[in-house]
Design a protein around this motif. Sequence first.
Motif, PDB file in Angstrom:
ATOM      1  N   PRO A  26       1.311  -1.622   0.114  1.00  0.00           N
ATOM      2  CA  PRO A  26      -0.020   0.102  -0.518  1.00  0.00           C
ATOM      3  C   PRO A  26       0.703   1.665  -0.312  1.00  0.00           C
ATOM      4  O   PRO A  26       0.167   2.199  -0.623  1.00  0.00           O
ATOM      5  N   TYR A  27       1.646   1.758   0.459  1.00  0.00           N
ATOM      6  CA  TYR A  27       3.091   2.522   0.688  1.00  0.00           C
ATOM      7  C   TYR A  27       3.840   2.718  -0.099  1.00  0.00           C
ATOM      8  O   TYR A  27       5.190   1.031   0.151  1.00  0.00           O
ATOM      9  N   LEU A  62      -6.044   3.027  -4.225  1.00  0.00           N
ATOM     10  CA  LEU A  62      -5.430   0.458  -4.148  1.00  0.00           C
ATOM     11  C   LEU A  62      -6.812   0.214  -3.804  1.00  0.00           C
ATOM     12  O   LEU A  62      -7.189  -1.184  -4.368  1.00  0.00           O
ATOM     13  N   ILE A  63      -7.672   0.458  -2.521  1.00  0.00           N
ATOM     14  CA  ILE A  63      -8.383  -0.623  -2.364  1.00  0.00           C
ATOM     15  C   ILE A  63     -10.045  -0.842  -3.680  1.00  0.00           C
ATOM     16  O   ILE A  63     -10.177  -1.923  -3.624  1.00  0.00           O
ATOM     17  N   ILE A  77      -1.011 -17.230  -1.826  1.00  0.00           N
ATOM     18  CA  ILE A  77      -0.913 -17.068  -0.244  1.00  0.00           C
ATOM     19  C   ILE A  77      -0.469 -15.447  -0.720  1.00  0.00           C
ATOM     20  O   ILE A  77       0.745 -15.291  -1.667  1.00  0.00           O
ATOM     21  N   THR A  78      -0.791 -14.496  -0.118  1.00  0.00           N
ATOM     22  CA  THR A  78      -0.056 -12.488  -0.269  1.00  0.00           C
ATOM     23  C   THR A  78       0.263 -12.263   0.562  1.00  0.00           C
ATOM     24  O   THR A  78       0.162 -12.480   1.698  1.00  0.00           O
ATOM     25  N   GLY A  95      -5.085   3.282   7.002  1.00  0.00           N
ATOM     26  CA  GLY A  95      -6.322   2.390   6.816  1.00  0.00           C
ATOM     27  C   GLY A  95      -6.278   1.629   5.273  1.00  0.00           C
ATOM     28  O   GLY A  95      -7.026   0.764   5.494  1.00  0.00           O
ATOM     29  N   LEU A  96      -5.670   1.374   4.873  1.00  0.00           N
ATOM     30  CA  LEU A  96      -5.097   0.905   3.922  1.00  0.00           C
ATOM     31  C   LEU A  96      -4.681  -0.784   3.751  1.00  0.00           C
ATOM     32  O   LEU A  96      -4.747  -1.598   2.885  1.00  0.00           O
ATOM     33  N   THR A  97      -3.969  -0.855   4.208  1.00  0.00           N
ATOM     34  CA  THR A  97      -3.726  -2.481   5.011  1.00  0.00           C
ATOM     35  C   THR A  97      -4.226  -2.932   5.557  1.00  0.00           C
ATOM     36  O   THR A  97      -5.361  -4.039   5.078  1.00  0.00           O
ATOM     37  N   ARG A  98      -5.258  -2.264   6.459  1.00  0.00           N
ATOM     38  CA  ARG A  98      -6.460  -3.555   6.776  1.00  0.00           C
ATOM     39  C   ARG A  98      -7.457  -3.439   5.784  1.00  0.00           C
ATOM     40  O   ARG A  98      -8.316  -4.880   5.954  1.00  0.00           O
ATOM     41  N   GLU A  99      -7.964  -2.447   4.808  1.00  0.00           N
ATOM     42  CA  GLU A  99      -9.038  -2.582   3.579  1.00  0.00           C
ATOM     43  C   GLU A  99      -8.390  -3.863   3.241  1.00  0.00           C
ATOM     44  O   GLU A  99      -9.526  -4.704   3.048  1.00  0.00           O
ATOM     45  N   SER A 100      -7.326  -4.031   2.531  1.00  0.00           N
ATOM     46  CA  SER A 100      -6.899  -4.966   2.160  1.00  0.00           C
ATOM     47  C   SER A 100      -6.750  -6.373   2.455  1.00  0.00           C
ATOM     48  O   SER A 100      -7.371  -7.146   1.381  1.00  0.00           O
ATOM     49  N   ILE A 101      -6.156  -6.405   3.516  1.00  0.00           N
ATOM     50  CA  ILE A 101      -6.279  -7.735   4.012  1.00  0.00           C
ATOM     51  C   ILE A 101      -7.719  -8.178   4.473  1.00  0.00           C
ATOM     52  O   ILE A 101      -8.413  -9.319   4.361  1.00  0.00           O
ATOM     53  N   LYS A 102      -8.389  -7.377   4.528  1.00  0.00           N
ATOM     54  CA  LYS A 102     -10.567  -7.920   4.407  1.00  0.00           C
ATOM     55  C   LYS A 102     -10.727  -8.112   3.197  1.00  0.00           C
ATOM     56  O   LYS A 102     -11.569  -9.319   3.284  1.00  0.00           O
ATOM     57  N   ILE A 103     -10.544  -7.006   2.005  1.00  0.00           N
ATOM     58  CA  ILE A 103     -11.005  -7.796   0.908  1.00  0.00           C
ATOM     59  C   ILE A 103     -10.110  -9.218   0.746  1.00  0.00           C
ATOM     60  O   ILE A 103     -11.199 -10.101   0.127  1.00  0.00           O
ATOM     61  N   LEU A 104      -8.891  -9.521   0.993  1.00  0.00           N
ATOM     62  CA  LEU A 104      -7.927 -10.686   0.870  1.00  0.00           C
ATOM     63  C   LEU A 104      -8.969 -11.424   1.359  1.00  0.00           C
ATOM     64  O   LEU A 104      -9.103 -12.799   0.619  1.00  0.00           O
ATOM     65  N   LEU A 105      -9.074 -11.069   2.780  1.00  0.00           N
ATOM     66  CA  LEU A 105      -9.629 -12.896   3.596  1.00  0.00           C
ATOM     67  C   LEU A 105     -10.897 -13.252   3.181  1.00  0.00           C
ATOM     68  O   LEU A 105     -11.391 -13.995   2.902  1.00  0.00           O
TER      69      LEU A 105
END
Length: 279
Positions: A26-27, A62-63, A77-78, A95-105
């Motif tokens: 994300p960064y 990104l999201i 595996i990401t 909060g890009l990491t949190r949102e990315s993880i949410k989408i991936l999971l």
Amino acid sequence: MKYIEYDVKTAISKSNLPELDYAVNPYTGCQHRCIYCFAIDFTRIAEAREEWGEIIYVKKNLIDVLRGQIKGLKRGITGLSSITDPYQPAEAIYGLTRESIKILLSNGFRVTVQTKSPLASRDIDLFSSHRNLIDVGVTITTIDQRKALEIETQTPAPSQRIRLLEKLHNSGIKSWIFIGPIIRGFNDSREEVEKIFQVANANGSRIIYDSYSPYKNSSIFMKNEFRHPIPDPRMNCEWRTALDRMMLSLGESHGVKVNSQDEEWKVARGEGLGKLAIN
Ligand code: SF4
């Protein structure tokens, strides 16, 4: 600290690391500013590279891009991130990491996180909702705060990282500790490394380790700021063999699974994580 927002066309990409299928970063740039950092050499944006730790480029869209892109991808595996720390201070703002993880999971992707920041504990609720799909790695180069400050100039203290491991453990989240880089003559004594094994044992973490290797731009950083002799990689062979032996012996005496970074991919795939990949 300067944040520069920009738009990207790609949010998730194939990873070159054998233990990962994909990476989301994300960064660009990293506020933690470790002087041994070799991410500098993998950073395309010149301004972020040249003012490492001072300028962070933020992938603003990104999201949205990830949501669209993930629909066409096979699960795998990401890594979050594969280049910089996904929980560096910018994450508290964007909060890009949190949102990315949410989408991936929620799309059944397996996620592996690596960080030095206690900010990751903010997302334990999210990790807990998909325990079987996530693991969190915490980098600890030394337990000694004074030494850590010499090489990790803007990074949360080792004690904060240990607290993060405790929280992960108490929440039943799979964790691991990355000890790296181990720099010959600086943080390689048995006594010092053993303290990290004690932390691993207390928190059910396995250990991955790696030794210091100079890269083009990162070695300039080391040359300018490291106040000890920089090991010559040509002299490393015997030392590295002794290091491998020491790590194995510490693993045995503390009941901690340990492997070198070079072998990490075999472990990741061998533990069945690869079964999820590419369905
Ligand atoms: S946390 Fe990682 S990416 Fe960030 S400066 Fe340190 S070594 Fe580089």
